[in-house]
Design a protein around this motif. Structure first.
Motif, PDB file in Angstrom:
ATOM      1  N   LEU A  64       0.814  -1.213   0.000  1.00 34.27           N
ATOM      2  CA  LEU A  64       0.000   0.000   0.000  1.00 34.27           C
ATOM      3  C   LEU A  64       0.849   1.265   0.000  1.00 34.27           C
ATOM      4  N   THR A  65       2.010   1.239   0.637  1.00 37.69           N
ATOM      5  CA  THR A  65       2.869   2.425   0.588  1.00 37.69           C
ATOM      6  C   THR A  65       3.396   2.649  -0.827  1.00 37.69           C
ATOM      7  N   LYS A  66       3.529   1.569  -1.598  1.00 35.57           N
ATOM      8  CA  LYS A  66       3.970   1.702  -2.985  1.00 35.57           C
ATOM      9  C   LYS A  66       2.852   2.225  -3.883  1.00 35.57           C
ATOM     10  N   ASN A  67       1.617   1.932  -3.524  1.00 39.15           N
ATOM     11  CA  ASN A  67       0.474   2.366  -4.333  1.00 39.15           C
ATOM     12  C   ASN A  67      -0.704   2.694  -3.419  1.00 39.15           C
ATOM     13  N   TRP A 160      13.545   9.360  -1.326  1.00 41.24           N
ATOM     14  CA  TRP A 160      13.009  10.047  -2.498  1.00 41.24           C
ATOM     15  C   TRP A 160      12.517   9.042  -3.539  1.00 41.24           C
ATOM     16  N   MET A 161      13.271   7.983  -3.770  1.00 36.02           N
ATOM     17  CA  MET A 161      12.855   6.970  -4.739  1.00 36.02           C
ATOM     18  C   MET A 161      11.570   6.282  -4.280  1.00 36.02           C
ATOM     19  N   GLN A 162      11.449   6.042  -2.985  1.00 35.34           N
ATOM     20  CA  GLN A 162      10.228   5.429  -2.460  1.00 35.34           C
ATOM     21  C   GLN A 162       9.038   6.376  -2.600  1.00 35.34           C
ATOM     22  N   LEU A 167       3.970   8.144  -5.523  1.00 29.57           N
ATOM     23  CA  LEU A 167       3.229   9.212  -6.199  1.00 29.57           C
ATOM     24  C   LEU A 167       3.059   8.982  -7.696  1.00 29.57           C
ATOM     25  N   ARG A 168       3.537   7.852  -8.201  1.00 27.98           N
ATOM     26  CA  ARG A 168       3.600   7.688  -9.653  1.00 27.98           C
ATOM     27  C   ARG A 168       2.221   7.687 -10.314  1.00 27.98           C
TER      28      ARG A 168
END
Length: 219
Positions: A64-67, A160-162, A167-168
């Motif tokens: 969920l943190t990824k999306n 930052w990458m995470q 946010l993508r």
């Protein structure tokens, strides 16, 4: 002959036999969103409220943190119970959804602050960036200093990458104040603004905002 009244002894009920999954869950060093779901669906007696609370509070919610937008349609019960028990990653995910997707900035900021207070690095990093772009420069700098970027930028680069991955799929609304507050941190000409990976104490915060604004201005 003296007679004695017999005091009935209540039968102690046998404890519910735990399934192999629940036994392994109790020994686990880390929990996931799947464990939260199975905890919610466990039969009475399989797991205690205290154990369920521990699982939901400390579960890692990497999916969920990824999306975070996945929680708009799914994982609603899982998010509710994780938020109820103070899961720091759940507050980060809820903050992303509220602040960026639903545009409830006050609610979103409240969740980010809770996540940051519980020492979730991604929550602290994003909160620091939002403080910078909103003009609260001193507070934003103070938060980002937690990551000791003056010695090594490895941690902030990873965060930052995470954040970029989180946010993508989120369309970020452009605010005029973002650019204005960045200009107030503009370094001298000795720092090349276009070389975002080369940062010093004079241009670090300016370039962190610039990376964020590149996502904001993408369309």
């Amino acid at each position: 002959m003296t007679t004695h009244n017999t005091i009935p002894v209540s039968r102690i009920p046998k404890s519910t036999r735990l399934t192999p999954y629940i036994m392994s869950l109790k020994r686990a060093k880390e929990y996931s969103i799947s464990d939260v779901r199975r905890c919610l669906n466990a039969q009475p007696g399989q797991i205690t409220p205290t154990e369920c609370r521990r699982i939901c509070k400390h579960a890692r919610l990497r999916e969920l943190t990824k999306n975070p937008l996945r929680t708009l349609q799914s994982y609603k019960k899982e998010m509710q119970i994780c938020l109820r028990y103070g899961n720091r990653e759940a507050h980060y995910v809820e903050g992303m959804k509220q602040y960026f997707a639903l545009r409830h900035t006050r609610i979103g900021m409240r969740h980010f602050k809770i996540s940051a207070r519980k020492h979730f690095d991604q929550g602290n990093y994003l909160l620091g960036l939002l403080k910078l772009v909103s003009g609260d420069h001193n507070e934003g700098m103070k938060i980002l200093d937690i990551f000791a970027w003056k010695k090594k930028t490895r941690t902030v680069d990873r965060l930052w990458m995470q954040l970029k991955q989180s946010l993508r799929e989120i369309q970020i609304i452009k605010l005029k104040s973002y650019g204005t507050n960045q200009i107030l941190l503009m370094p001298s000409q000795t720092c090349n603004p276009s070389e975002l990976n080369k940062r010093c104490t004079k241009c670090f915060h300016y370039k962190e905002i610039e990376k964020f604004l590149q996502l904001v201005y993408r369309g």
